[in-house]
Each structure stands twice: as C-alpha cells, then as structure tokens.
Design a protein around this motif. Structure first.
Motif, PDB file in Angstrom:
ATOM      1  N   VAL A  10      35.956  39.897  64.026  1.00  0.00           N
ATOM      2  CA  VAL A  10      35.559  40.322  65.373  1.00  0.00           C
ATOM      3  C   VAL A  10      34.197  39.740  65.763  1.00  0.00           C
ATOM      4  N   THR A  11      33.263  39.704  64.828  1.00  0.00           N
ATOM      5  CA  THR A  11      31.906  39.248  65.139  1.00  0.00           C
ATOM      6  C   THR A  11      31.717  37.746  64.966  1.00  0.00           C
ATOM      7  N   GLY A  12      32.610  37.117  64.215  1.00  0.00           N
ATOM      8  CA  GLY A  12      32.440  35.697  63.941  1.00  0.00           C
ATOM      9  C   GLY A  12      31.469  35.421  62.805  1.00  0.00           C
ATOM     10  N   LEU A  13      31.078  36.464  62.103  1.00  0.00           N
ATOM     11  CA  LEU A  13      30.211  36.328  60.936  1.00  0.00           C
ATOM     12  C   LEU A  13      31.072  36.236  59.681  1.00  0.00           C
ATOM     13  N   SER A  14      30.502  35.730  58.621  1.00  0.00           N
ATOM     14  CA  SER A  14      31.234  35.710  57.362  1.00  0.00           C
ATOM     15  C   SER A  14      31.068  37.053  56.653  1.00  0.00           C
ATOM     16  N   VAL A  15      31.995  37.363  55.789  1.00  0.00           N
ATOM     17  CA  VAL A  15      31.905  38.581  54.977  1.00  0.00           C
ATOM     18  C   VAL A  15      30.616  38.527  54.153  1.00  0.00           C
ATOM     19  N   LYS A  16      30.309  37.343  53.637  1.00  0.00           N
ATOM     20  CA  LYS A  16      29.093  37.161  52.836  1.00  0.00           C
ATOM     21  C   LYS A  16      27.840  37.497  53.657  1.00  0.00           C
ATOM     22  N   SER A  17      27.793  37.048  54.898  1.00  0.00           N
ATOM     23  CA  SER A  17      26.638  37.344  55.762  1.00  0.00           C
ATOM     24  C   SER A  17      26.520  38.839  56.016  1.00  0.00           C
ATOM     25  N   ILE A  18      27.628  39.476  56.292  1.00  0.00           N
ATOM     26  CA  ILE A  18      27.601  40.919  56.558  1.00  0.00           C
ATOM     27  C   ILE A  18      27.089  41.663  55.340  1.00  0.00           C
ATOM     28  N   ARG A  19      27.571  41.303  54.160  1.00  0.00           N
ATOM     29  CA  ARG A  19      27.084  41.950  52.934  1.00  0.00           C
ATOM     30  C   ARG A  19      25.597  41.680  52.732  1.00  0.00           C
ATOM     31  N   HIS A  20      25.167  40.461  53.038  1.00  0.00           N
ATOM     32  CA  HIS A  20      23.747  40.109  52.910  1.00  0.00           C
ATOM     33  C   HIS A  20      22.903  40.958  53.860  1.00  0.00           C
ATOM     34  N   TYR A  21      23.334  41.099  55.093  1.00  0.00           N
ATOM     35  CA  TYR A  21      22.596  41.907  56.064  1.00  0.00           C
ATOM     36  C   TYR A  21      22.475  43.356  55.595  1.00  0.00           C
ATOM     37  N   GLN A  23      22.502  44.256  52.348  1.00  0.00           N
ATOM     38  CA  GLN A  23      21.596  44.234  51.183  1.00  0.00           C
ATOM     39  C   GLN A  23      20.134  44.206  51.593  1.00  0.00           C
ATOM     40  N   ILE A  24      19.810  43.447  52.644  1.00  0.00           N
ATOM     41  CA  ILE A  24      18.402  43.311  53.041  1.00  0.00           C
ATOM     42  C   ILE A  24      17.965  44.386  54.034  1.00  0.00           C
ATOM     43  N   GLY A  25      18.868  45.289  54.368  1.00  0.00           N
ATOM     44  CA  GLY A  25      18.520  46.403  55.247  1.00  0.00           C
ATOM     45  C   GLY A  25      18.555  46.079  56.731  1.00  0.00           C
ATOM     46  N   LEU A  26      19.163  44.962  57.077  1.00  0.00           N
ATOM     47  CA  LEU A  26      19.276  44.611  58.490  1.00  0.00           C
ATOM     48  C   LEU A  26      20.279  45.514  59.192  1.00  0.00           C
ATOM     49  N   ILE A  27      21.284  45.922  58.445  1.00  0.00           N
ATOM     50  CA  ILE A  27      22.216  46.933  58.936  1.00  0.00           C
ATOM     51  C   ILE A  27      22.271  48.034  57.873  1.00  0.00           C
ATOM     52  N   PRO A  28      22.532  49.258  58.295  1.00  0.00           N
ATOM     53  CA  PRO A  28      22.646  50.329  57.300  1.00  0.00           C
ATOM     54  C   PRO A  28      23.932  50.186  56.490  1.00  0.00           C
ATOM     55  N   HIS A  29      23.964  50.799  55.355  1.00  0.00           N
ATOM     56  CA  HIS A  29      25.188  50.801  54.554  1.00  0.00           C
ATOM     57  C   HIS A  29      26.279  51.493  55.370  1.00  0.00           C
ATOM     58  N   PRO A  30      27.420  50.852  55.508  1.00  0.00           N
ATOM     59  CA  PRO A  30      28.496  51.470  56.284  1.00  0.00           C
ATOM     60  C   PRO A  30      29.143  52.601  55.498  1.00  0.00           C
ATOM     61  N   PRO A  31      29.766  53.512  56.209  1.00  0.00           N
ATOM     62  CA  PRO A  31      30.503  54.562  55.496  1.00  0.00           C
ATOM     63  C   PRO A  31      31.632  53.944  54.682  1.00  0.00           C
ATOM     64  N   ARG A  32      32.079  54.667  53.700  1.00  0.00           N
ATOM     65  CA  ARG A  32      33.166  54.190  52.832  1.00  0.00           C
ATOM     66  C   ARG A  32      34.416  55.026  53.059  1.00  0.00           C
ATOM     67  N   SER A  33      35.543  54.375  52.916  1.00  0.00           N
ATOM     68  CA  SER A  33      36.825  55.072  53.036  1.00  0.00           C
ATOM     69  C   SER A  33      37.118  55.786  51.716  1.00  0.00           C
ATOM     70  N   GLU A  34      38.217  56.496  51.673  1.00  0.00           N
ATOM     71  CA  GLU A  34      38.621  57.213  50.455  1.00  0.00           C
ATOM     72  C   GLU A  34      38.819  56.259  49.283  1.00  0.00           C
ATOM     73  N   ASN A  35      39.271  55.040  49.575  1.00  0.00           N
ATOM     74  CA  ASN A  35      39.467  54.057  48.502  1.00  0.00           C
ATOM     75  C   ASN A  35      38.218  53.189  48.284  1.00  0.00           C
ATOM     76  N   ASP A  36      37.082  53.637  48.817  1.00  0.00           N
ATOM     77  CA  ASP A  36      35.754  53.043  48.624  1.00  0.00           C
ATOM     78  C   ASP A  36      35.550  51.707  49.341  1.00  0.00           C
ATOM     79  N   TYR A  37      36.374  51.425  50.350  1.00  0.00           N
ATOM     80  CA  TYR A  37      36.169  50.231  51.159  1.00  0.00           C
ATOM     81  C   TYR A  37      35.151  50.519  52.258  1.00  0.00           C
ATOM     82  N   ARG A  38      34.371  49.499  52.601  1.00  0.00           N
ATOM     83  CA  ARG A  38      33.425  49.650  53.711  1.00  0.00           C
ATOM     84  C   ARG A  38      34.205  49.824  55.011  1.00  0.00           C
ATOM     85  N   CYS A  39      33.725  50.728  55.864  1.00  0.00           N
ATOM     86  CA  CYS A  39      34.332  50.972  57.174  1.00  0.00           C
ATOM     87  C   CYS A  39      33.254  50.795  58.236  1.00  0.00           C
TER      88      CYS A  39
END
Length: 130
Positions: A10-21, A23-39
């Motif tokens: 949707v954003t045109g970013l890579s999964v790696k970039s989103i995870r990096h953001y 890690q560095i606190g640019l975005i807050p940790h997203p909530p996790r689903s029951e199976n521990d996936y980021r939501c």
C-alpha cells in the motif's frame, strides 16, 4: 489492519524499510495479532506514507522524523517546518552547485581529448598524478 506485506504494498515501501523504521523508533511498534504477526492500523499506514513522501522529497530519516513529529503536533509553528525545508533547499543547492562544477570540469577535459585512434588522451592525463 494490514499485515506488513500489505502495508509495504500500500505504501510502496519495502518490508525491510518498515522494519527498520520500527527499529529506529520512526514508527511505534505495531500491535500484534494472535499469531504474533504485525498488524498495521490506518494511523501507522498514514505515518509510513508521510515518511515515504518526505524521503521522495529529499529529506533524510532524521529530517523526516522531525517533520513527522511536527505534523503530529497541533501547536506546531509553521516557522519550524519552514526552517527544516529551507535548510534542505540550501543543502540541495550546494550539492547542485558542486555537481555543476564537476560537470563543467568534465566537459572541459573531454574537449581536450581528440577521440581518435591515438593512445594519447587528455582525459586519462587529467587523472594521472604526476
């Protein structure tokens, strides 16, 4: 809520970039689903989109973070936003000036090269330290 893969699409970013953001606190940790996936809720998608747009405009991550924080601050001063932008303009203009100097230098060097079958080449000579 979107998965990290969907958020990337949707954003045109890579999964790696989103995870990096994250890690560095640019975005807050997203909530996790029951199976521990980021939501990723809509608010995080908007934040990721904002970051992507600032990066496309030439801002680095530090500058993007400053703009993001200002965008979320309802009592911000537009002067603060403008100051960041004017600093970026000054930086870009300096880089453009430097690139123009390099371009002109290469044009001058290339004019001195005959460009024929002869081994003598002013371009090579310009890079050989005597």
């Amino acid at each position: 809520m979107l998965s990290i893969g969907q958020a990337a699409k949707v954003t045109g970013l890579s999964v790696k970039s989103i995870r990096h953001y994250e890690q560095i606190g640019l975005i807050p940790h997203p909530p996790r689903s029951e199976n521990d996936y980021r939501c990723y809720p809509e608010s995080l998608i908007k934040r990721l989109d904002f970051i992507k747009r600032t990066k496309e405009a030439g801002f680095n991550l530090k500058e993007s973070k400053a703009l993001l924080l200002l965008s979320e601050n309802k009592t911000r001063s537009s002067a603060d936003v403008k100051a960041i932008t004017l600093q970026k303009i000054e930086e870009l203009q300096h880089r453009i000036d430097q690139q123009q100097i390099l371009l002109n230098s290469l044009k001058e060097i290339s004019k001195q090269c005959h460009g024929d079958e002869n081994a003598q080449c002013a371009i090579i000579d310009a890079f050989v330290k005597e």
